[in-house]
Scaffold this active site. Sequence first.
Site, short mmCIF file in Angstrom:
data_model
loop_
_atom_site.label_atom_id
_atom_site.label_comp_id
_atom_site.label_asym_id
_atom_site.label_seq_id
_atom_site.Cartn_x
_atom_site.Cartn_y
_atom_site.Cartn_z
N ASP A 156 2.43 36.84 37.44
CA ASP A 156 3.68 36.25 37.91
C ASP A 156 3.94 34.97 37.12
O ASP A 156 3.03 34.16 36.90
CB ASP A 156 3.55 35.93 39.40
CG ASP A 156 4.88 35.54 40.02
OD1 ASP A 156 5.60 36.44 40.48
OD2 ASP A 156 5.21 34.34 40.06
N ASN A 164 14.87 28.50 36.05
CA ASN A 164 16.26 28.90 36.25
C ASN A 164 17.13 27.72 36.67
O ASN A 164 18.26 27.55 36.17
CB ASN A 164 16.34 29.99 37.33
CG ASN A 164 16.05 31.38 36.77
OD1 ASN A 164 16.26 31.65 35.60
ND2 ASN A 164 15.55 32.26 37.63
N HIS A 169 20.05 30.63 34.13
CA HIS A 169 19.54 31.99 34.26
C HIS A 169 19.45 32.72 32.92
O HIS A 169 18.63 33.63 32.76
CB HIS A 169 20.42 32.78 35.23
CG HIS A 169 20.26 32.34 36.66
ND1 HIS A 169 19.23 32.78 37.46
CD2 HIS A 169 20.98 31.48 37.42
CE1 HIS A 169 19.33 32.23 38.66
NE2 HIS A 169 20.39 31.44 38.66
N ASP A 173 16.24 34.66 31.72
CA ASP A 173 16.17 36.02 31.18
C ASP A 173 15.40 36.05 29.87
O ASP A 173 14.63 36.99 29.61
CB ASP A 173 17.58 36.56 30.95
CG ASP A 173 18.29 36.92 32.25
OD1 ASP A 173 17.63 36.94 33.31
OD2 ASP A 173 19.51 37.16 32.20
N GLU A 199 10.05 38.14 38.76
CA GLU A 199 9.26 37.56 37.67
C GLU A 199 7.82 38.05 37.70
O GLU A 199 6.92 37.42 37.19
CB GLU A 199 9.30 36.04 37.73
CG GLU A 199 8.69 35.42 38.96
CD GLU A 199 9.69 35.16 40.09
OE1 GLU A 199 9.40 34.28 40.91
OE2 GLU A 199 10.73 35.83 40.15
#
Length: 283
Positions: A156, A164, A169, A173, A199
């Site tokens: 993770d 973010n 964002h 990504d 994630e």
Amino acid sequence: MAANEEKKDPLTLVNNLHSTLDVNKILEIFYNHLKNIITFDGLSYHNAYIKTHYFMGETSQCQFNFNLSIDEMDLGEFILSRQSQFNDHEIGILEEQLCFLINPLRNAITHYEALHAALHDPLTRLLNRGSLNNTLQREMKMYERSQSPLSLIVMDIDDFKQINDQSGHLVGDDVLRAVADIISQTIRETDVAFRIGGEEFLVLMTNTDINGANILAERLREQVESCHISHKGQNVNFTVSLGIAQYRQNETQHELIARADQAMYQAKRTGKNKVICELIPSD
């Protein structure tokens, strides 16, 4: 209609080619048909997009190459070979016969694309959560037969919400794609990688005990730690926390994944950017 004439009949060929969505089967049908039309030694077809390389017969020095396409869609490269050159008349015949192949190939490739989209995460191109159940179930059944060790890594991205919030964002990504690329480049060909949450990622390792999984997990952690994303002239750094579990006979998929998850959350609680191996209980 005589048997040999039936094999040459375009309508029979078209019906046979449209009877399947398997690219290899389509090419086998076409190969057997073409052997009755023209003399050649070998047929080869290559399509990197769908990871297909088909070959029948023998490779010879003289080749006829044809790049197949329709409506700007690349259908792959078709190669026919033999000892002597193909003359203009034969090339005309080949081009005419290849016209029958184009639509069935397009249908098969479109079918592949649909299956690929259903099983893969569009952002990272890794397999998705939906494909995990069948893959893991298959490997657990293999374990029951072979007793070969099976391990999972759950990883993770640390503080992903903060990435973010601070960088946006789109950068988030980019981070997800970067981690997915590291996973794809680091794992072995026999390992399988999935994006199983926002994630969160999972790596399934066959024929690998918890010690072997730990070596790979540490390599993944180090590769991610050394990576960064450039954003507005600054580097965005990120790390991952990883948990490992080895399959125990007769446990469920949920139990196995839950144990790896628990190990990963322990890594987060105890400092992040680390690997926690769940200990296998003694007999």
